[in-house]
Design an enzyme around this catalytic site. Structure first.
Site, short mmCIF file in Angstrom:
data_model
loop_
_atom_site.label_atom_id
_atom_site.label_comp_id
_atom_site.label_asym_id
_atom_site.label_seq_id
_atom_site.Cartn_x
_atom_site.Cartn_y
_atom_site.Cartn_z
N GLU A 1 -20.03 -60.97 -19.40
CA GLU A 1 -21.45 -61.52 -19.10
C GLU A 1 -22.35 -60.68 -18.38
OE1 GLU A 1 -20.85 -65.45 -17.65
OE2 GLU A 1 -20.03 -66.24 -19.76
N GLU B 1 -15.59 -68.61 -24.86
CA GLU B 1 -15.15 -69.82 -24.14
C GLU B 1 -15.96 -71.09 -24.54
OE1 GLU B 1 -16.28 -69.35 -19.55
OE2 GLU B 1 -15.20 -67.44 -19.75
#
Ligand SMILES: *[C@@H]1O[C@H](CO)[C@@H](O)[C@H](O)[C@H]1NC(C)=O
Ligand SMILES: *[C@@H]1O[C@H](CO)[C@@H](O)[C@H](O)[C@H]1NC(C)=O
Ligand SMILES: *[C@@H]1O[C@H](CO)[C@@H](O)[C@H](O)[C@H]1NC(C)=O
Ligand SMILES: *[C@@H]1O[C@H](CO)[C@@H](O)[C@H](O)[C@H]1NC(C)=O
Ligand SMILES: *[C@@H]1O[C@H](CO)[C@@H](O)[C@H](O)[C@H]1NC(C)=O
Ligand SMILES: *[C@@H]1O[C@H](CO)[C@@H](O)[C@H](O)[C@H]1NC(C)=O
Ligand SMILES: *[C@@H]1O[C@H](CO)[C@@H](O)[C@H](O)[C@H]1NC(C)=O
Ligand SMILES: *[C@@H]1O[C@H](CO)[C@@H](O)[C@H](O)[C@H]1NC(C)=O
Length: 501
Positions: free
Chosen positions: A121, A262
């Site tokens: 990220e 996720e």
């Protein structure tokens, strides 16, 4: 001769079939915790639950070793901290060493590393930006080539905040400030035959978009829906997924594979974060995924996912909210929190209990009730919380109803347990305010834990774990397309080339 072509047709169909049965439900195991289940216990847990893919925060050698004898596919990450701003040049040179020691060696020993996440990220609003993302990616990929590790697929993870906030998927696009960087990444993914890894946190999206809670679940019970042209959205997952689909289309990659790195539901630490809601979320979600329903814009597409997470992580930074420490399907001690059927058939079943996880003696450390110096009490409370985990005391959480005295007891106990009931660490002293007890102080929904004995201190190599990841690599496809098909292909080929007289 005609008969031969029939064989070819059958062969091709089988080949296609073998590829389309692919797809998996894997799990993320982050170990950003004061104590963690030992890796061999976790491997056992995965095998017993039939989970064939795992995503790790870091390629910790002891974890990889435990996975070595299993057939479990592994996704690991080269973490952002490795490429530190202040050490840019020396660390980028160290990528080659990192690849050799942490990927090449285990792979040579038979560890099934299938995917490498190069940076986690990096463009999230919550994270320190990483310099030269593209350089890191290219340097790592070239090292994989140098080490003959070309079967390992590479990608980067992205949180949903790389997209703008929109009210309909058709309006979706990347955030303006990172659009150039995202397009550059997409070009790299395309060039390296990679895919887009997307991390979702439906409970956060619910808050950001002010959607009603029913919209989070996938049992089609939401009276709130979002209509976008000919598409109707009845749940948050399909909405969020299709926002990315539209964004990729606009960028010129309508077919790029998307893997959910996720997704899950926390059980504590915030509004709606309960085991009941987690159970309901997973039931609907797993059913949807296993039935390969796809989304309105990608109907019937197969979606690979990593559930987040296997266990709670009491050291995840609090900046993402207390619930981030409670994302485990399992408690820290290996007991399951709620019913979940990993096959997606929606059966009401509890996952397998971690075997061989023993507790420390039933001893708790509580506040002795001496309130004569409140400054001291407050100081000791803060000290205990800062060094352990008081996220369950936050509003809407399992222990948010405690009075001040119990609050302090909770904090003392958390510190005492997370330091392994260790007397050397100050133990249960707290400047004379602590007292040991053998009577369980748990009350109502508030659980006072006892630490596990068969835990390990997580190795220092691990950095902030976090959000999630996967693969539908050639290696993976080959595994699912096992011996019977290969034998059949070999026989078919033999038949085709056999002299015809
Ligand atoms: C690589 O990392 C090791 C250990 O952190 C360090 O000692 C070494 O100097 C680094 N090498 C380079 C080329 O930066
Ligand atoms: C990477 O970024 C740093 C800091 O901005 C810069 O000094 C360096 O030249 C960049 N390296 C390359 C290869 O672009
Ligand atoms: C990669 O493969 C080549 C050719 O088979 C071989 O010469 C080389 O030593 C291999 N490199 C590594 C790091 O294994
Ligand atoms: C979306 O909205 C939320 C809440 O208003 C805000 O915190 C977040 O920064 C926004 N995200 C983007 C990408 O603008
Ligand atoms: C969901 O509910 C709506 C409204 O009740 C219905 O029209 C739709 O067919 C349902 N969808 C599924 C997949 O059951
Ligand atoms: C369905 O939604 C209604 C409110 O819209 C709610 O009261 C009810 O509990 C929900 N059903 C289930 C099974 O959760
Ligand atoms: C109360 O505790 C604080 C901090 O431990 C200490 O500095 C202070 O002197 C104490 N006050 C009294 C009245 O003992
Ligand atoms: C207990 O601690 C939590 C977290 O610090 C705090 O929000 C709450 O107000 C405290 N409760 C009391 C009664 O002091």
């Amino acid at each position: 001769m005609e008969r031969r072509w029939n064989w070819v047709a059958v062969f091709l169909l089988l080949l296609l079939g073998a590829y389309s049965v692919d797809g998996f439900i894997g799990i993320q195991w982050g170990r950003y915790a004061s104590q963690s289940l030992v890796p061999s216990v976790v491997v056992d847990l995965l095998l017993q639950n039939g989970i064939k893919e795992i995503k790790l925060s870091a390629p910790s050698p002891n974890v990889l070793e435990a996975l070595q004898s299993s057939n479990i596919g592994i996704t690991v990450a080269l973490q952002n901290d490795f490429i530190r701003r202040d050490k840019w040049l020396s660390n980028i040179k160290n990528v080659s060493q990192w690849v050799e020691e942490l990927l090449l060696e285990p792979v040579q020993r038979g560890v099934h590393i299938q995917t490498l996440i190069i940076l986690e990220e990096p463009l999230s609003l919550y994270r320190t930006p990483v310099l030269n993302m593209t350089d890191v990616f290219q340097e790592t990929v070239s090292n994989l080539h140098r080490c003959n590790l070309t079967h390992i697929r590479t990608t980067t993870t992205h949180s949903s905040d790389v997209l703008k906030n929109v009210s309909k998927p058709s309006q979706a696009d990347f955030r303006d400030d990172i659009k150039d960087k995202m397009l550059e990444s997409l070009r790299l993914f395309k060039k390296t035959n990679s895919f887009f890894m997307y991390n979702m946190v439906p409970i956060f999206s619910l808050m950001v978009n002010k959607w009603p809670i029913e919209f989070a679940f996938m049992d089609n019970n939401s009276t709130f829906t979002i209509v976008d042209g000919k598409y109707t959205y009845r749940n948050a997952f399909e909405f969020l997924f299709d926002c990315l689909v539209v964004t990729l289309e606009k960028a010129g990659y309508p077919d790029m594979e998307i893997v959910i790195g996720e997704i899950g539901w926390p059980t504590d630490g915030g509004k709606y974060a309960t085991p009941e809601n987690a159970e309901r979320f997973y039931r609907g979600f797993l059913k949807h995924i296993s039935e390969k329903k796809g989304t309105p814009r990608r109907p019937k597409w197969n979606i690979d996912v990593f559930l987040s997470s296997l266990t709670d992580e009491n050291k995840v930074p609090l900046q993402l909210g207390p619930s981030y420490r409670h994302r485990g399907i399992y408690n820290f001690d290996g007991t399951p929190k709620f019913a979940i059927d990993f096959t997606g058939k929606g059966r009401l079943m509890f996952p397998v209990l971690a075997q061989g996880s023993l507790k420390m003696p039933s001893r708790w450390c509580v506040f002795n009730g001496d309130t004569s110096n409140m400054t001291k009490v407050e100081e000791q409370f803060q000290y205990a919380c800062t060094l352990s985990d008081c996220s369950s005391l936050s509003p809407y959480s399992s222990c948010s109803q405690l009075d001040l005295k119990s609050n302090v007891s909770f904090a003392f106990n958390m510190f005492y347990q997370t330091s392994n009931q260790d007397q050397k660490n100050g133990g249960c002293d707290f400047a004379g305010l602590g007292a040991l007890t053998t009577r369980d102080p748990s009350m109502g929904t508030c659980y006072f834990p006892v630490e596990i004995l068969t835990a390990e201190k997580v190795d220092a190599g691990i950095q902030i774990p976090t959000y999630i990841g996967y693969d539908r690599s050639g290696a993976h496809a080959l595994r699912s397309f096992a011996t019977p098909q290969l034998l059949f292909i070999a026989l078919s080929l033999l038949y085709l080339i056999w002299p015809n007289n």
